[in-house]
Design a protein around this motif. Structure first.
Motif, PDB file in Angstrom:
ATOM      1  N   THR A  47       0.835  -1.213   0.000  1.00 22.22           N
ATOM      2  CA  THR A  47       0.000   0.000   0.000  1.00 22.22           C
ATOM      3  C   THR A  47       0.863   1.254   0.000  1.00 22.22           C
ATOM      4  O   THR A  47       1.957   1.280   0.584  1.00 22.22           O
ATOM      5  N   ILE A  48       0.348   2.304  -0.655  1.00 22.15           N
ATOM      6  CA  ILE A  48       1.005   3.612  -0.678  1.00 22.15           C
ATOM      7  C   ILE A  48      -0.055   4.678  -0.436  1.00 22.15           C
ATOM      8  O   ILE A  48      -1.090   4.704  -1.114  1.00 22.15           O
ATOM      9  N   THR A  49       0.175   5.540   0.541  1.00 18.30           N
ATOM     10  CA  THR A  49      -0.762   6.613   0.862  1.00 18.30           C
ATOM     11  C   THR A  49      -0.448   7.835  -0.001  1.00 18.30           C
ATOM     12  O   THR A  49       0.697   8.275  -0.068  1.00 18.30           O
ATOM     13  N   GLY A  50      -1.478   8.375  -0.651  1.00 15.88           N
ATOM     14  CA  GLY A  50      -1.246   9.586  -1.426  1.00 15.88           C
ATOM     15  C   GLY A  50      -2.217   9.763  -2.569  1.00 15.88           C
ATOM     16  O   GLY A  50      -3.132   8.955  -2.781  1.00 15.88           O
ATOM     17  N   ASP A  51      -2.010  10.846  -3.316  1.00  5.26           N
ATOM     18  CA  ASP A  51      -2.839  11.211  -4.467  1.00  5.26           C
ATOM     19  C   ASP A  51      -2.297  10.486  -5.704  1.00  5.26           C
ATOM     20  O   ASP A  51      -1.175  10.728  -6.143  1.00  5.26           O
ATOM     21  N   SER A  52      -3.118   9.616  -6.287  1.00  2.13           N
ATOM     22  CA  SER A  52      -2.656   8.785  -7.395  1.00  2.13           C
ATOM     23  C   SER A  52      -2.362   9.581  -8.663  1.00  2.13           C
ATOM     24  O   SER A  52      -1.674   9.077  -9.561  1.00  2.13           O
ATOM     25  N   SER A  53      -2.860  10.788  -8.762  1.00  4.73           N
ATOM     26  CA  SER A  53      -2.579  11.589  -9.952  1.00  4.73           C
ATOM     27  C   SER A  53      -1.245  12.326  -9.846  1.00  4.73           C
ATOM     28  O   SER A  53      -0.801  12.970 -10.801  1.00  4.73           O
ATOM     29  N   ASN A  54      -0.597  12.220  -8.689  1.00  4.95           N
ATOM     30  CA  ASN A  54       0.708  12.842  -8.459  1.00  4.95           C
ATOM     31  C   ASN A  54       1.801  11.956  -9.061  1.00  4.95           C
ATOM     32  O   ASN A  54       1.958  10.801  -8.650  1.00  4.95           O
ATOM     33  N   LYS A  56       4.918  11.744  -8.569  1.00  2.00           N
ATOM     34  CA  LYS A  56       5.845  11.219  -7.557  1.00  2.00           C
ATOM     35  C   LYS A  56       5.269   9.972  -6.886  1.00  2.00           C
ATOM     36  O   LYS A  56       5.980   8.982  -6.657  1.00  2.00           O
ATOM     37  N   ILE A  57       3.979  10.009  -6.567  1.00  2.00           N
ATOM     38  CA  ILE A  57       3.329   8.864  -5.928  1.00  2.00           C
ATOM     39  C   ILE A  57       3.341   7.658  -6.865  1.00  2.00           C
ATOM     40  O   ILE A  57       3.620   6.520  -6.447  1.00  2.00           O
ATOM     41  N   LEU A  58       3.017   7.875  -8.136  1.00  2.00           N
ATOM     42  CA  LEU A  58       3.018   6.774  -9.099  1.00  2.00           C
ATOM     43  C   LEU A  58       4.422   6.210  -9.293  1.00  2.00           C
ATOM     44  O   LEU A  58       4.604   4.997  -9.460  1.00  2.00           O
ATOM     45  N   GLN A  59       5.419   7.074  -9.283  1.00  2.00           N
ATOM     46  CA  GLN A  59       6.808   6.594  -9.393  1.00  2.00           C
ATOM     47  C   GLN A  59       7.190   5.764  -8.173  1.00  2.00           C
ATOM     48  O   GLN A  59       7.880   4.749  -8.300  1.00  2.00           O
ATOM     49  N   ASP A  60       6.710   6.161  -6.987  1.00  2.00           N
ATOM     50  CA  ASP A  60       6.959   5.379  -5.774  1.00  2.00           C
ATOM     51  C   ASP A  60       6.317   3.992  -5.879  1.00  2.00           C
ATOM     52  O   ASP A  60       6.818   3.024  -5.294  1.00  2.00           O
ATOM     53  N   ALA A  61       5.219   3.911  -6.630  1.00  2.00           N
ATOM     54  CA  ALA A  61       4.524   2.629  -6.829  1.00  2.00           C
ATOM     55  C   ALA A  61       5.131   1.814  -7.974  1.00  2.00           C
ATOM     56  O   ALA A  61       4.629   0.739  -8.292  1.00  2.00           O
ATOM     57  N   HIS A  62       6.232   2.338  -8.569  1.00  2.00           N
ATOM     58  CA  HIS A  62       6.915   1.675  -9.696  1.00  2.00           C
ATOM     59  C   HIS A  62       5.971   1.478 -10.883  1.00  2.00           C
ATOM     60  O   HIS A  62       5.855   0.384 -11.435  1.00  2.00           O
ATOM     61  N   VAL A  63       5.301   2.557 -11.255  1.00  2.00           N
ATOM     62  CA  VAL A  63       4.340   2.486 -12.345  1.00  2.00           C
ATOM     63  C   VAL A  63       5.003   2.091 -13.657  1.00  2.00           C
ATOM     64  O   VAL A  63       4.360   1.517 -14.547  1.00  2.00           O
TER      65      VAL A  63
END
Length: 451
Positions: A47-54, A56-63
């Motif tokens: 799990t990752i907490t944050g705004d999915s349209s950001n 940086k958040i997507l990069q943290d999720a290894h998109v």
């Protein structure tokens, strides 16, 4: 498959748990840290907490390593932005949930594909279309079409006076040698199982059946079901589902729509030409009686409140409505709602899952239905060349435990599956499967590579 799910509550969580059960690697992005902690405590999902349209958040999720990015938040603009940004950052395929049915037009789809949104799903639109299909086969509890209706899934509640009660499947087949349908699962006492020839139908069983169109009348007869000619409908809830259902049916049926919000009633009156709009509380029994509930062929409760939908359907049934359909958004309530007598349950989480799940399979899946109330799917798969499923009769195949072949479509002709039937390349095969069997079923339909 590496899958990222962007959500903001139950829809995303339901998808994550379902896909994890099918052995996918799941990462879920959600703005609610407390909800994610609850999810982490009961699953192994990252799990990752944050705004999915950001970005940086997507990069943290290894998109950039994602085979599939699914965005199912309540705000469609966030979903579209998430999918577009995710595609730009390397996601192989993206899916966005939308609420505006106008976005489903071909021109709009092509526009969104141009910015990186590969697929669009509108649960409310699918729900309305499902309701309309159910009204065409009002005696059934649940229906779903495969290959444009060449085969259909029906779910029927077995009545006490049904011909099949206390008869085994073998007895039924022997007494009716030309059956054009086949039972693929039975739901009894809150448990689903795949029946064998010796299993006996009992009153109140929920029977899942694959049928050809010509088998429907016989299926209804053996199940003691009388087809209801639907002319008069009462809809409770003037949201997207209720409005779309009324809009598509008002030219041919008599429709009354009850909505509690006065301003929404005014908007509905401007959008609907032949539907009678009633401003009132459908929980008021006096109102239901005043609006002739006893002569309604179908009562459809699709407000945003699950408890209201269940309660009003129970009132409508008691007051004489022939068929009841309820939107039940709390999955744990589905079994309860069915057991107390509501004919059909609609659930947007399962609708979303049915649409999205077909993109997560390694075999070629052409249609998929997540069943209401039981943890199982009915899948239509295309048999690929050199796959293990072809060139053998069904009885010679090693069918995975927890799965069952119900029917086959070949060159626009449907067949009910029997042990002696042989599946050929490019056949579309309808299979019932519990989650643990799905990956094994897929292997049967994929081209076998030799090294």
């Amino acid at each position: 498959m590496n899958i990222i799910i962007a959500g903001d509550g139950e829809v995303g969580f339901h998808l994550a748990k379902m896909l994890q059960d099918e052995n996918h690697d799941i990462t879920i992005v959600d703005p609610h840290e407390d909800l994610l902690k609850m999810l982490e405590s009961s699953t192994d999902i990252l799990t990752i907490t944050g705004d999915s349209s950001n970005p940086k958040i997507l990069q943290d999720a290894h998109v950039n390593k994602a085979d599939l990015l699914i965005s199912v938040l309540h705000e469609q603009e966030t979903n579209l932005l998430t999918a577009a940004v995710g595609k730009k950052l390397g996601a192989k395929r993206t899916i966005a949930r939308v609420s505006n049915p106008a976005y489903l037009y071909k021109s709009k789809k092509e526009l969104f594909q141009g910015i990186g949104v590969d697929e669009i799903v509108s649960p409310e639109t699918i729900a309305a279309d499902d309701i309309i299909d159910l009204l065409k086969q009002a005696a059934a509890t649940e229906t779903f079409k495969f290959s444009h209706g060449l085969l259909s899934l029906f779910m029927l509640k077995i009545e006490e006076n049904a011909y099949v009660v206390n008869k085994s499947l073998n007895e039924i087949a022997k007494e009716n040698p030309n059956l054009q349908f086949r039972a693929i699962a039975i739901y009894r006492n809150s448990k689903a199982f795949i029946p064998n020839g010796e299993d006996v139908f009992q009153p109140n069983d929920l029977a899942y059946v694959i049928t050809k169109p010509e088998g429907i009348p016989q299926l209804m007869k053996l199940g003691a079901k009388q087809q209801i000619e639907v002319k008069n409908i009462m809809i409770v809830g003037g949201g997207r589902i209720g409005k779309r259902t009324a809009k598509k049916l008002e030219k041919t049926l008599n429709i009354k729509l009850i909505e509690n919000d006065k301003k929404r009633c005014e908007l509905l009156a401007g959008d609907l030409d032949k539907t009678l709009i009633i401003n009132g509380d459908a929980r008021d029994i006096d109102l239901l009686e005043a609006e002739d509930i006893q002569n309604m062929d179908a009562f459809i409760a699709v407000t945003n409140n699950t408890e209201t939908n269940i309660m009003t359907c129970l009132h409508a049934r008691k007051l004489g409505a022939k068929k009841t359909i309820a939107l039940v958004e709390i999955i744990d309530y589905i079994d309860i709602a069915q057991s107390v007598g509501i004919d059909t349950i609609i659930n947007k989480k399962l609708i979303t899952a049915s649409y999205i799940s077909r993109f997560t399979h390694s075999a070629e899946v052409t249609m998929l239905k997540c069943l209401s109330g039981i943890d199982a799917e009915v899948i239509e798969l295309k048999a690929q060349s050199k796959s293990p499923v072809i060139k053998k009769t069904i009885k010679e195949l090693s069918i995975p435990e927890g799965s069952f072949i119900g029917g086959v479509v070949r060159n626009k002709q449907a067949f009910i599956a029997t042990g002696d039937f042989q599946i050929n390349e490019n056949d579309k095969v309808v299979v019932f499967a519990f989650p643990k069997a799905i990956s094994k079923v897929e292997k049967l339909f994929k081209t076998k590579t030799w090294f």
